[in-house]
Design an enzyme around this catalytic site. Structure first.
Site, PDB file in Angstrom:
ATOM      1  CG  ASP A 148      -0.234  -0.150   2.553  1.00  0.00           C
ATOM      2  OD1 ASP A 148       1.013  -0.280   2.567  1.00  0.00           O
ATOM      3  OD2 ASP A 148      -0.913  -0.133   3.588  1.00  0.00           O
ATOM      4  CG  ASN A 181      -9.089   1.078  11.088  1.00  0.00           C
ATOM      5  OD1 ASN A 181      -8.145   0.307  10.889  1.00  0.00           O
ATOM      6  ND2 ASN A 181      -9.395   2.050  10.244  1.00  0.00           N
ATOM      7  CG  HIS A 183      -6.226  -0.340   8.233  1.00  0.00           C
ATOM      8  ND1 HIS A 183      -6.020   0.999   7.962  1.00  0.00           N
ATOM      9  CD2 HIS A 183      -5.054  -0.779   8.757  1.00  0.00           C
ATOM     10  CE1 HIS A 183      -4.801   1.336   8.295  1.00  0.00           C
ATOM     11  NE2 HIS A 183      -4.190   0.286   8.785  1.00  0.00           N
TER      12      HIS A 183
HETATM   13  P1  PGA Z   1       1.583  -0.672  12.716  1.00  0.00           P
HETATM   14  O1  PGA Z   1       0.488  -0.455  11.612  1.00  0.00           O
HETATM   15  O2  PGA Z   1       2.360  -1.888  12.365  1.00  0.00           O
HETATM   16  O3  PGA Z   1       2.411   0.577  12.654  1.00  0.00           O
HETATM   17  O4  PGA Z   1       0.855  -0.819  14.028  1.00  0.00           O
HETATM   18  C1  PGA Z   1      -0.381  -1.450  11.241  1.00  0.00           C
HETATM   19  C2  PGA Z   1      -1.368  -0.904  10.243  1.00  0.00           C
HETATM   20  O5  PGA Z   1      -1.944   0.172  10.471  1.00  0.00           O
HETATM   21  O6  PGA Z   1      -1.582  -1.543   9.212  1.00  0.00           O
END
Ligand code: PGA
Length: 236
Positions: free
Chosen positions: A67, A135, A137
């Protein structure tokens, strides 16, 4: 789902790294899709260490970006490309011809087509390692989004916007992301979800207890081939 609860972040990272290493050794030439974010840093370090010891050739497979925030490029600290370059692609010496990533500065639809074509050319994703947002995602598959193609442009959820300063050190007016879809990720041969820390405990509990589009990670977590690796503080 195969749920693995490890003592701490290092052990979670070790388990994920060993699983990835086994996959690379057994599936040369396949396509891997790694998340950016903070969670995979430990896993990346261990994979790079294995390569240094001659146990693994990280250039024996291909990589596709998961992404990117629309509107930022590699010069912006906090972009997915910057994180992946600094923590994986550069220290692992991944050759340019072994990877294709989203460029957040280009037309988002064109970028989605570019990445989708690359995934198709490789016969789909072999293995993916995915962090989980606050959340629920996955990549930028935000709650409620339903991308029918392999990649898509998504409006950022308010929760995702609220964590922007964690990555960029400041609030930026970003509103969209480009992402490999839940559909493309669910078709991967092997799926690893990783999460660490108390702040993820509430969402991990929801993911384990339910399966619905409002929690995108739950759609992947409940597949038989998925391995959910968490540390104890993320598991209540
Ligand atoms: P993080 O992010 O590894 O920084 O907790 C995860 C995400 O939001 O996909």
């Amino acid at each position: 789902m195969n749920l693995i609860v490890k003592k701490n972040y290092i052990e979670m990272s070790t388990t994920a790294a060993r699983t990835v290493a086994d996959f690379i050794i057994n599936n040369p030439g396949s396509l891997l899709c790694f998340c950016a974010g903070d969670t995979p840093y430990g896993m990346f370090e261990q994979l790079i260490e294995m390569q240094k010891k001659g146990l693994l050739d990280l250039n024996s497979v291909y990589y596709v970006g998961l992404d990117e925030w629309v509107g930022v490029g590699e010069e912006t600290t906090g972009s997915c490309v910057q994180v992946m370059n600094d923590h994986f692609y550069l220290p692992a010496n991944i050759k340019p011809e072994r990877k294709l990533i989203f460029n957040g500065l280009n037309n988002p639809q064109d970028e989605c087509k570019k990445i989708a074509d690359y995934i198709k050319r490789h016969g789909g994703i072999g293995l993916t390692v995915l962090g989980i947002g606050m959340n629920g995602h996955i990549g930028f598959n935000e709650p409620g989004t339903d991308i029918s193609e392999l990649c898509g442009v998504v409006a950022l959820d308010d929760v995702t916007k609220s964590v922007l300063p964690k990555y960029f050190g400041r609030q930026l007016p970003l509103t969209q992301g480009v992402t490999v879809s839940t559909k493309a990720l669910s078709e991967a041969k092997q799926i690893i979800l990783i999460a660490s820390g108390e702040k993820k405990a509430a969402i991990i509990k929801k993911i384990i207890g339910s399966k619905n589009r409002d929690i995108p990670a739950s759609l992947l977590a409940h597949l038989e081939k998925t391995c959910l690796i968490v540390d104890r503080s993320a598991y209540i």
